[in-house]
Design a protein around this motif. Structure first.
Motif, PDB file in Angstrom:
ATOM      1  N   LEU A  46       0.825  -1.205   0.000  1.00  0.00           N
ATOM      2  CA  LEU A  46       0.000   0.000   0.000  1.00  0.00           C
ATOM      3  C   LEU A  46       0.862   1.258   0.000  1.00  0.00           C
ATOM      4  O   LEU A  46       0.534   2.247  -0.659  1.00  0.00           O
ATOM      5  CB  LEU A  46      -0.937   0.000   1.208  1.00  0.00           C
ATOM      6  CG  LEU A  46      -2.027  -1.078   1.230  1.00  0.00           C
ATOM      7  CD1 LEU A  46      -2.984  -0.844   2.399  1.00  0.00           C
ATOM      8  CD2 LEU A  46      -2.806  -1.123  -0.073  1.00  0.00           C
ATOM      9  N   ARG A  47       1.960   1.233   0.721  1.00  0.00           N
ATOM     10  CA  ARG A  47       2.835   2.409   0.774  1.00  0.00           C
ATOM     11  C   ARG A  47       3.522   2.659  -0.570  1.00  0.00           C
ATOM     12  O   ARG A  47       3.788   3.805  -0.935  1.00  0.00           O
ATOM     13  CB  ARG A  47       3.864   2.252   1.892  1.00  0.00           C
ATOM     14  CG  ARG A  47       3.251   2.326   3.290  1.00  0.00           C
ATOM     15  CD  ARG A  47       4.294   2.108   4.370  1.00  0.00           C
ATOM     16  NE  ARG A  47       5.272   3.195   4.389  1.00  0.00           N
ATOM     17  CZ  ARG A  47       5.104   4.326   5.062  1.00  0.00           C
ATOM     18  NH1 ARG A  47       3.997   4.540   5.764  1.00  0.00           N
ATOM     19  NH2 ARG A  47       6.027   5.263   5.048  1.00  0.00           N
ATOM     20  N   ASN A  50       0.870   4.307  -2.699  1.00  0.00           N
ATOM     21  CA  ASN A  50       0.643   5.687  -2.267  1.00  0.00           C
ATOM     22  C   ASN A  50       1.853   6.590  -2.497  1.00  0.00           C
ATOM     23  O   ASN A  50       1.777   7.789  -2.273  1.00  0.00           O
ATOM     24  CB  ASN A  50       0.268   5.710  -0.783  1.00  0.00           C
ATOM     25  CG  ASN A  50      -0.414   6.998  -0.370  1.00  0.00           C
ATOM     26  OD1 ASN A  50      -1.155   7.583  -1.142  1.00  0.00           O
ATOM     27  ND2 ASN A  50      -0.152   7.440   0.827  1.00  0.00           N
ATOM     28  N   HIS A  70       4.298  10.951  -3.400  1.00  0.00           N
ATOM     29  CA  HIS A  70       2.934  10.981  -2.881  1.00  0.00           C
ATOM     30  C   HIS A  70       2.018  11.777  -3.808  1.00  0.00           C
ATOM     31  O   HIS A  70       2.381  12.835  -4.313  1.00  0.00           O
ATOM     32  CB  HIS A  70       2.918  11.615  -1.496  1.00  0.00           C
ATOM     33  CG  HIS A  70       1.539  11.825  -0.950  1.00  0.00           C
ATOM     34  ND1 HIS A  70       0.718  10.787  -0.602  1.00  0.00           N
ATOM     35  CD2 HIS A  70       0.836  12.969  -0.730  1.00  0.00           C
ATOM     36  CE1 HIS A  70      -0.440  11.268  -0.173  1.00  0.00           C
ATOM     37  NE2 HIS A  70      -0.395  12.579  -0.238  1.00  0.00           N
ATOM     38  N   ARG A  71       0.810  11.255  -4.020  1.00  0.00           N
ATOM     39  CA  ARG A  71      -0.170  11.894  -4.895  1.00  0.00           C
ATOM     40  C   ARG A  71      -1.395  12.293  -4.083  1.00  0.00           C
ATOM     41  O   ARG A  71      -1.882  11.516  -3.259  1.00  0.00           O
ATOM     42  CB  ARG A  71      -0.600  10.936  -6.008  1.00  0.00           C
ATOM     43  CG  ARG A  71       0.499  10.509  -6.948  1.00  0.00           C
ATOM     44  CD  ARG A  71       0.027   9.383  -7.847  1.00  0.00           C
ATOM     45  NE  ARG A  71      -1.207   9.713  -8.559  1.00  0.00           N
ATOM     46  CZ  ARG A  71      -1.314   9.729  -9.899  1.00  0.00           C
ATOM     47  NH1 ARG A  71      -0.274   9.431 -10.643  1.00  0.00           N
ATOM     48  NH2 ARG A  71      -2.458  10.024 -10.467  1.00  0.00           N
ATOM     49  N   VAL A  74      -4.561  10.052  -4.228  1.00  0.00           N
ATOM     50  CA  VAL A  74      -4.512   8.756  -3.541  1.00  0.00           C
ATOM     51  C   VAL A  74      -4.480   9.037  -2.045  1.00  0.00           C
ATOM     52  O   VAL A  74      -3.513   9.592  -1.532  1.00  0.00           O
ATOM     53  CB  VAL A  74      -3.276   7.936  -3.956  1.00  0.00           C
ATOM     54  CG1 VAL A  74      -3.284   6.589  -3.231  1.00  0.00           C
ATOM     55  CG2 VAL A  74      -3.243   7.729  -5.460  1.00  0.00           C
ATOM     56  N   MET A  76      -4.858   7.858   2.083  1.00  0.00           N
ATOM     57  CA  MET A  76      -4.510   6.716   2.931  1.00  0.00           C
ATOM     58  C   MET A  76      -5.152   6.862   4.303  1.00  0.00           C
ATOM     59  O   MET A  76      -5.099   7.928   4.919  1.00  0.00           O
ATOM     60  CB  MET A  76      -2.988   6.618   3.090  1.00  0.00           C
ATOM     61  CG  MET A  76      -2.516   5.488   3.976  1.00  0.00           C
ATOM     62  SD  MET A  76      -2.421   3.913   3.099  1.00  0.00           S
ATOM     63  CE  MET A  76      -0.648   3.804   2.827  1.00  0.00           C
ATOM     64  N   ALA A 152      -9.711  11.568   4.834  1.00  0.00           N
ATOM     65  CA  ALA A 152      -9.302  11.035   3.535  1.00  0.00           C
ATOM     66  C   ALA A 152     -10.303  11.414   2.441  1.00  0.00           C
ATOM     67  O   ALA A 152      -9.914  11.739   1.315  1.00  0.00           O
ATOM     68  CB  ALA A 152      -9.145   9.521   3.618  1.00  0.00           C
ATOM     69  N   PRO A 157     -10.014  12.078  -3.165  1.00  0.00           N
ATOM     70  CA  PRO A 157      -9.175  11.103  -3.878  1.00  0.00           C
ATOM     71  C   PRO A 157      -9.954  10.370  -4.956  1.00  0.00           C
ATOM     72  O   PRO A 157     -11.185  10.331  -4.950  1.00  0.00           O
ATOM     73  CB  PRO A 157      -8.780  10.134  -2.761  1.00  0.00           C
ATOM     74  CG  PRO A 157      -9.986  10.136  -1.852  1.00  0.00           C
ATOM     75  CD  PRO A 157     -10.506  11.550  -1.884  1.00  0.00           C
ATOM     76  N   LEU A 161      -6.876   4.074   0.037  1.00  0.00           N
ATOM     77  CA  LEU A 161      -6.124   2.962   0.615  1.00  0.00           C
ATOM     78  C   LEU A 161      -6.329   2.979   2.128  1.00  0.00           C
ATOM     79  O   LEU A 161      -6.403   4.042   2.741  1.00  0.00           O
ATOM     80  CB  LEU A 161      -4.635   3.098   0.304  1.00  0.00           C
ATOM     81  CG  LEU A 161      -4.238   3.293  -1.163  1.00  0.00           C
ATOM     82  CD1 LEU A 161      -2.729   3.503  -1.274  1.00  0.00           C
ATOM     83  CD2 LEU A 161      -4.681   2.121  -2.012  1.00  0.00           C
ATOM     84  N   ASP A 163      -4.717   0.937   5.535  1.00  0.00           N
ATOM     85  CA  ASP A 163      -3.731  -0.025   6.024  1.00  0.00           C
ATOM     86  C   ASP A 163      -4.137  -0.537   7.397  1.00  0.00           C
ATOM     87  O   ASP A 163      -4.004   0.159   8.394  1.00  0.00           O
ATOM     88  CB  ASP A 163      -2.357   0.652   6.080  1.00  0.00           C
ATOM     89  CG  ASP A 163      -1.257  -0.315   6.463  1.00  0.00           C
ATOM     90  OD1 ASP A 163      -1.475  -1.538   6.357  1.00  0.00           O
ATOM     91  OD2 ASP A 163      -0.176   0.153   6.871  1.00  0.00           O
TER      92      ASP A 163
END
Length: 254
Positions: A46-47, A50, A70-71, A74, A76, A152, A157, A161, A163
């Motif tokens: 996932l990282r 991202n 990083h976007r 996207v 997290m 988020a 986004p 994602l 985690d």
């Protein structure tokens, strides 16, 4: 069209191989759950998607563009919430607009009216509108995680994602968080990837499942294909009663 394409992704940390030649595609709007024990590579995957972790080899392509950092499109949701306890639920949610607004104006609530409305709408989406002014530190773990989801969503986004978003929660709170997470993803039509270790929650909420073991994909399929033989391959040697009940402690960054 694929929203996420992972091509021959490998990530090494010294002599440790966290991901080993991983490849798959996720379609737009798909709700995918990544399964596996601690250390299987879920968080690292996932990282990398991202842009928080750079791959050793291979690449991740999001919306047709290689991920190099990083976007903002996207978002997290982290296992430990990563919200500011001294701020209200509303202020934490509003901080999701930081990619569009400077930090100081956001801190002083000099945000655009649209951003403020988005923060309130996001809190409503996760069932916390009535607690908007409550200090985050006074909220339960499940509520704090829902604030993290709201933040988020305010980020606007295309891909969400999460985690291990319920790893530290009791079964009832975990169920509630997953309900809101799935509902928000459907309402906003978000391509979503969530890492989980609780098989019962995965089967209840997932559409597609990617199973990792020792950094490799050992399963990629849908609900009917997620048999007990597959689960045994993913969790062999683990107390399945704990995994199925959601009581297993999975605090290692995998």
């Amino acid at each position: 069209m694929s929203a996420i394409r992972v091509e021959n992704l490998t990530k090494r940390f010294g002599d440790t191989v966290a991901l080993d030649d991983v490849s798959f595609e996720i379609s737009e709007g798909e709700f995918t759950i990544v399964l596996g024990i601690s250390g299987s590579g879920k968080s690292t995957l996932l990282r990398c998607i991202n842009g928080l972790t750079a791959p050793t080899e291979g690449q991740v392509i999001v919306d047709g563009d290689p991920v190099t950092s990083h976007r903002n499109d996207v978002a997290m949701v982290f296992q430990q919430h990563n919200i500011i306890g001294g701020m209200s639920a509303y202020s934490n949610a509003l901080s999701g607009s930081l990619g569009r607004t400077d930090f100081l104006p956001s801190l002083l609530r000099f945000n655009d009216r649209e951003d403020k409305l988005q923060a309130l709408e996001a809190l409503d989406m996760v069932g916390l509108l009535d607690e908007a002014e409550q200090r985050a530190s006074q909220m339960s773990g499940g509520q704090q995680q829902r604030v993290g989801i709201a933040r988020a969503l305010v980020q606007e986004p295309q891909i969400l994602l999460a985690d291990e978003p319920v790893a530290s929660l009791d079964p009832g709170s975990a169920q509630t968080v997953m309900q809101y997470l799935r509902g928000a993803a459907e309402q906003e039509d978000l391509t979503t990837m969530i890492s989980l270790h609780q098989v019962n929650l995965a089967r209840q909420f997932g559409e597609r499942f990617i199973g990792l073991a020792d950094g490799e994909i050992v399963f990629d399929g849908y609900q009917d294909d997620l048999t007990f033989d597959v689960i045994d391959e993913l969790y062999g040697g683990i107390d399945m009663e704990e995994y199925l009940s959601g009581n297993e402690s999975d605090t290692t960054v995998a």
